[in-house]
Design a protein around this motif. Structure first.
Motif, PDB file in Angstrom:
ATOM      1  N   ILE A 178      -8.804 -38.842  20.057  1.00  0.00           N
ATOM      2  CA  ILE A 178     -10.055 -38.373  19.464  1.00  0.00           C
ATOM      3  C   ILE A 178     -11.238 -38.761  20.343  1.00  0.00           C
ATOM      4  O   ILE A 178     -12.175 -37.975  20.554  1.00  0.00           O
ATOM      5  CB  ILE A 178     -10.234 -38.968  18.044  1.00  0.00           C
ATOM      6  CG1 ILE A 178      -9.080 -38.544  17.131  1.00  0.00           C
ATOM      7  CG2 ILE A 178     -11.576 -38.559  17.444  1.00  0.00           C
ATOM      8  CD1 ILE A 178      -9.011 -37.069  16.865  1.00  0.00           C
ATOM      9  N   PHE A 226     -14.459 -36.520  20.539  1.00  0.00           N
ATOM     10  CA  PHE A 226     -15.671 -37.243  20.161  1.00  0.00           C
ATOM     11  C   PHE A 226     -16.921 -36.484  20.596  1.00  0.00           C
ATOM     12  O   PHE A 226     -17.949 -36.521  19.908  1.00  0.00           O
ATOM     13  CB  PHE A 226     -15.657 -38.656  20.751  1.00  0.00           C
ATOM     14  CG  PHE A 226     -16.633 -39.577  20.093  1.00  0.00           C
ATOM     15  CD1 PHE A 226     -16.756 -39.624  18.709  1.00  0.00           C
ATOM     16  CD2 PHE A 226     -17.459 -40.405  20.851  1.00  0.00           C
ATOM     17  CE1 PHE A 226     -17.661 -40.478  18.100  1.00  0.00           C
ATOM     18  CE2 PHE A 226     -18.372 -41.266  20.243  1.00  0.00           C
ATOM     19  CZ  PHE A 226     -18.469 -41.301  18.862  1.00  0.00           C
ATOM     20  N   VAL A 255     -17.609 -34.056  17.915  1.00  0.00           N
ATOM     21  CA  VAL A 255     -18.204 -34.723  16.750  1.00  0.00           C
ATOM     22  C   VAL A 255     -19.699 -34.911  16.962  1.00  0.00           C
ATOM     23  O   VAL A 255     -20.523 -34.610  16.074  1.00  0.00           O
ATOM     24  CB  VAL A 255     -17.507 -36.083  16.489  1.00  0.00           C
ATOM     25  CG1 VAL A 255     -18.269 -36.884  15.432  1.00  0.00           C
ATOM     26  CG2 VAL A 255     -16.063 -35.875  16.062  1.00  0.00           C
ATOM     27  N   THR A 294     -23.578 -38.909  13.598  1.00  0.00           N
ATOM     28  CA  THR A 294     -22.391 -39.470  14.244  1.00  0.00           C
ATOM     29  C   THR A 294     -22.350 -40.979  14.082  1.00  0.00           C
ATOM     30  O   THR A 294     -21.297 -41.568  13.793  1.00  0.00           O
ATOM     31  CB  THR A 294     -22.356 -39.109  15.737  1.00  0.00           C
ATOM     32  OG1 THR A 294     -22.283 -37.691  15.878  1.00  0.00           O
ATOM     33  CG2 THR A 294     -21.146 -39.743  16.422  1.00  0.00           C
ATOM     34  N   PHE A 309     -12.858 -37.171  12.745  1.00  0.00           N
ATOM     35  CA  PHE A 309     -13.043 -38.417  13.493  1.00  0.00           C
ATOM     36  C   PHE A 309     -12.247 -39.581  12.916  1.00  0.00           C
ATOM     37  O   PHE A 309     -11.797 -40.459  13.668  1.00  0.00           O
ATOM     38  CB  PHE A 309     -14.536 -38.791  13.516  1.00  0.00           C
ATOM     39  CG  PHE A 309     -14.800 -40.146  14.099  1.00  0.00           C
ATOM     40  CD1 PHE A 309     -14.750 -40.348  15.472  1.00  0.00           C
ATOM     41  CD2 PHE A 309     -15.064 -41.244  13.291  1.00  0.00           C
ATOM     42  CE1 PHE A 309     -14.967 -41.605  16.027  1.00  0.00           C
ATOM     43  CE2 PHE A 309     -15.282 -42.508  13.828  1.00  0.00           C
ATOM     44  CZ  PHE A 309     -15.237 -42.679  15.196  1.00  0.00           C
ATOM     45  N   TYR A 348     -17.465 -46.977  20.438  1.00  0.00           N
ATOM     46  CA  TYR A 348     -17.783 -45.671  19.852  1.00  0.00           C
ATOM     47  C   TYR A 348     -19.292 -45.499  19.653  1.00  0.00           C
ATOM     48  O   TYR A 348     -19.837 -44.404  19.884  1.00  0.00           O
ATOM     49  CB  TYR A 348     -17.051 -45.502  18.515  1.00  0.00           C
ATOM     50  CG  TYR A 348     -15.646 -44.968  18.676  1.00  0.00           C
ATOM     51  CD1 TYR A 348     -15.430 -43.681  19.157  1.00  0.00           C
ATOM     52  CD2 TYR A 348     -14.542 -45.746  18.341  1.00  0.00           C
ATOM     53  CE1 TYR A 348     -14.143 -43.179  19.304  1.00  0.00           C
ATOM     54  CE2 TYR A 348     -13.252 -45.266  18.485  1.00  0.00           C
ATOM     55  CZ  TYR A 348     -13.057 -43.982  18.971  1.00  0.00           C
ATOM     56  OH  TYR A 348     -11.784 -43.492  19.129  1.00  0.00           O
TER      57      TYR A 348
END
Length: 726
Positions: A28, A33, A36, A45, A200, A239
């Motif tokens: 992901i 990502f 996203v 996000t 996600f 992240y």
């Protein structure tokens, strides 16, 4: 011995932190990502990352608490949930979690294939590439977990290098205008905050990667909390920072439309490609290692008997379970794509996390003395928030799939409940029942008694090993729906030479209660004589207000025994207990079958009459007596009294809200009237007066004269506390 040398060999870093980080920083992150960030914008996000990490952090706290409260064996989340919530919930979630882990292998294999396809000539089948990847991963795990863990150290280095390349590249090209334009949301058709959240969330579900290896860790109680929490913190930073650099380094169109955008904006794209390969393969390896161990633990516990063969291992590795995992992953590869599998896995993981939090919550609120976790940063509030959060997120992502997942777990739980699993470990259910019972008993002790709350709590003197089965069956008829029953037994003698027999008789009564499916409990005492033993049972059994209020005994058939019974009857009257004496003449082996005919209650006033009517009504409420009719009867000596007495009896039943018929019998000989009128009755209730000591010798004759050949008669002496109008 070879298999044993492999077990319990992995440290916190190698066995927990590395698998967790590599599973979290997987497909992901590199391939979805950017999508996203493009869809949700940077602000949303960060909310998605924060919300996801909040759920996984709360779950990690619960995981750490349970892991430090018990000796953790193989099986990860399944083992922890089953040892807390019981085998029914454990088995249900174990099967769902295993399937989700197996499908995770498919998700990572598909992600690896997406990255590899840009380097392969056109015409190559993605399904074929993903299938070969699945096979390669299965072979690596087949060789052994130790070898796979060593590979993950190399993969971790590759992921770190690729992240360094990403930060160097995006830092150099960071544009504040792009950052501002990507701050807000920009959802395209069919996308929303919750669909992107569902896409996600599988990225952060790797917190179980270390717990799934619990059986292979040196010190699970120490490694699982430290390694998992460290992985959660490190990956949250990764992240969060990645989202910021992506928003400032690529347009929204590129973020949404280009799955390889992370590589293209990095300083060294080849390192990103290497990182994609490394991360997807490592995540696939982590899931391929964890899923078989869940299945193996499930099989060893024999929760599902059909899975028993998967409990076998060779050289410490669950070979058959590995094969099953690879086959399920292959089905996922053939049937779905990355965007389809991810939400399904999300639901399965959320259900698992929710139940894990729920298990810790229940452990906390029951105040169970055995719940002594070494991990101190978890309490009932954090666990409850984690469980509620999982449930809310499931509904907001897709209430239909949430309903499907919940119904699936519920159906499996119902199936396992009906299977009557016999396990040798304790669970939270008994603790919950004890705590609830304790609180209710304390409340009941402070409440005022009212006759409308009267329920039969019958002490049935069943004799040694059910030697009086008719008493047990009759007691069950009275208490099955609304009351409780104690099967009482008196062992004559001294305690020194009878203690072992007491334990044996309690075990026998336990077994008989279970076999006969009775709503009852065993009660065995040692006493010098029978009367003393009965009085001890009456006085000592129960707790607070919950104690026997009706003593059920058989009718003595000899004058000597009747004299002992009369003395006992007077003592029980002094102890304020009602007494039911059952006179039974037919074969006890037929007692479980209710005979045909009416249930006759012979009224002689409220002293015993109200209890007799209520007991008859309770008996007729039992399934065995459905369709029979209650008759309320009275003997009068003059026909002039018929109308008045019948009106009185009709009023009694009406005010008591009990269905039945009334009849007045005119006779100067009550015994003859009773025997003639009730000769075809299925059961007869008569009042019982406590005899004076001078009348003990004639008491048996009086009873025999009264009932004659009637086969089933219950004599009732009420201690009060019953009101039919209540």
């Amino acid at each position: 011995m070879k298999g044993e040398s492999k077990a319990n060999a992995f440290s916190t870093f190698g066995g927990v932190f590395t698998p967790c980080v590599l599973t979290i920083l997987g497909v992901i992150m590199f391939l979805r990502f950017g999508y996203v960030v493009g869809q949700a914008g940077l602000m949303a996000t960060l909310v998605i990352v924060l919300g996801s990490k909040l759920i996984t952090t709360l779950t990690t706290l619960s995981l750490s608490a349970i892991a430090t409260n018990t000796r953790v064996e193989g099986g990860g989340a399944y083992f922890l949930i089953s040892r807390s919530l019981g085998p029914e919930f454990g088995g249900a979630i174990g099967l769902v979690f295993f399937t989700a882990q197996a499908l995770s292998v498919a998700m990572y294999a598909i992600g690896f294939t997406e990255a590899l396809m840009v380097m392969l000539p056109e015409g190559v089948s993605p399904v074929l590439v993903a299938s070969i990847t699945n096979l390669a991963v299965a072979i690596c795990v087949w060789v052994g977990a130790g070898w796979t863990i060593k590979i993950q150290f190399v993969i971790l280095a590759c992921v770190v290098a690729s992240l360094g390349s990403f930060y160097l590249g995006t830092g150099a090209r960071f544009d504040h205008n792009l950052f501002a334009s990507n701050w807000s949301t920009g959802f395209t058709l069919n996308e929303s905050f919750w669909t992107v959240f569902a896409l996600f969330f599988p990225a952060v579900t790797g917190i179980m990667a270390g717990a799934n290896m619990s059986g292979d860790l040196k010190d699970p109680a120490r490694s699982i909390p430290r390694g998992t929490l460290a992985a959660v913190v490190v990956t949250a930073i990764v992240y969060g920072s990645m989202a910021i650099f992506l928003a400032g380094s690529a347009s929204r169109e590129d973020l949404i439309g280009n799955n390889m955008i992370v590589g293209q904006i990095s300083a060294f794209p080849s390192l990103i490609t290497m990182g994609v390969f490394a991360a997807t393969l490592s995540s696939a390896l982590g899931s391929m290692m964890g899923a078989p161990r869940i299945l193996q633990s499930l099989a060893k516990d024999r929760v599902f008997t059909s899975l028993t063969p998967f409990g076998e291992s060779r050289d410490g590795e669950p070979r058959k379970a590995i094969l099953a995992t690879a086959l399920i992953a292959q089905v996922g590869i053939v049937a779905a794509d990355l965007n389809t599998i991810a939400p399904l896995i999300t639901m399965a993981f959320l259900v698992t996390y929710g139940l894990l939090n729920l298990a810790t919550f229940y452990e906390s609120i029951t105040n169970n003395p055995s719940y002594r976790p070494q991990f101190r940063y978890c309490n009932w509030l954090t666990s409850l928030c984690g469980a509620v959060g999982c449930g809310i997120v499931m509904l907001l992502i897709d209430w239909r799939w949430a309903l499907v997942a919940s119904c699936l777990v519920g159906a499996l739980h119902y199936y396992l409940t009906r299977a009557n699993l016999d396990t040798d470990w304790g669970d939270i259910n008994s603790g919950l029942l004890f705590e609830r019972t304790r609180r209710n008993l304390l409340k009941l002790e402070d409440s005022l008694y009212h006759p409308k709350n009267w329920r039969p709590f019958v002490l049935a003197l069943s004799g040694t090993g059910f030697s009086r089965p008719h008493l047990v069956v009759f007691g069950s008829w009275l208490t099955r729906e609304t009351g409780m029953m104690l099967l009482g037994q008196v062992i004559k003698g001294g305690f020194e030479d009878r203690s072992e027999r007491l334990s044996n008789q309690e075990s026998i009564l336990h077994s008989l209660i279970k076999e006969q499916q009775l709503v009852g409990f065993p009660a065995v005492v040692i006493a010098s004589d029978y009367a003393s033993g009965v009085q001890a049972l009456v006085q000592c059994q129960g707790l607070g207000r919950v104690r026997p209020n009706v003593v059920l005994m058989g009718c003595p058939l000899s004058k000597d025994r009747m004299q002992t019974f009369c003395r006992l009857l007077r003592n029980l009257e002094g102890l304020d207990r009602s007494v039911v004496m059952l006179r039974q003449t037919e074969d006890p082996t037929t007692e479980s079958i209710a005979p045909m005919g009416t249930v006759d209650v012979w009224w002689r006033g409220r002293a015993n009459g109200e209890l007799m009517v209520l007991l008859a009504h309770l008996m007729l409420s039992h399934d065995a007596w459905r369709g029979r009719q209650l008759r309320l009867l009275r003997v009068v000596q003059s026909e002039s009294a018929i109308d008045e007495v019948k009106s009185h009896l009709d009023g009694l039943l009406r005010e008591a809200r009990i269905s039945g018929k009334t009849k007045v019998v005119v006779s100067e000989n009550a015994p003859t009237a009773i025997q003639t009128t009730s000769r075809d009755a299925a059961f007869v209730y008569l009042g019982l007066a406590t005899p004076n000591e001078a009348d003990d010798e004639e008491f048996l004759d009086r009873i025999e004269t009264l009932v004659g050949d009637l086969p089933r008669v219950a004599f009732v002496r009420s201690a009060g506390g019953v009101n039919l109008e209540s």
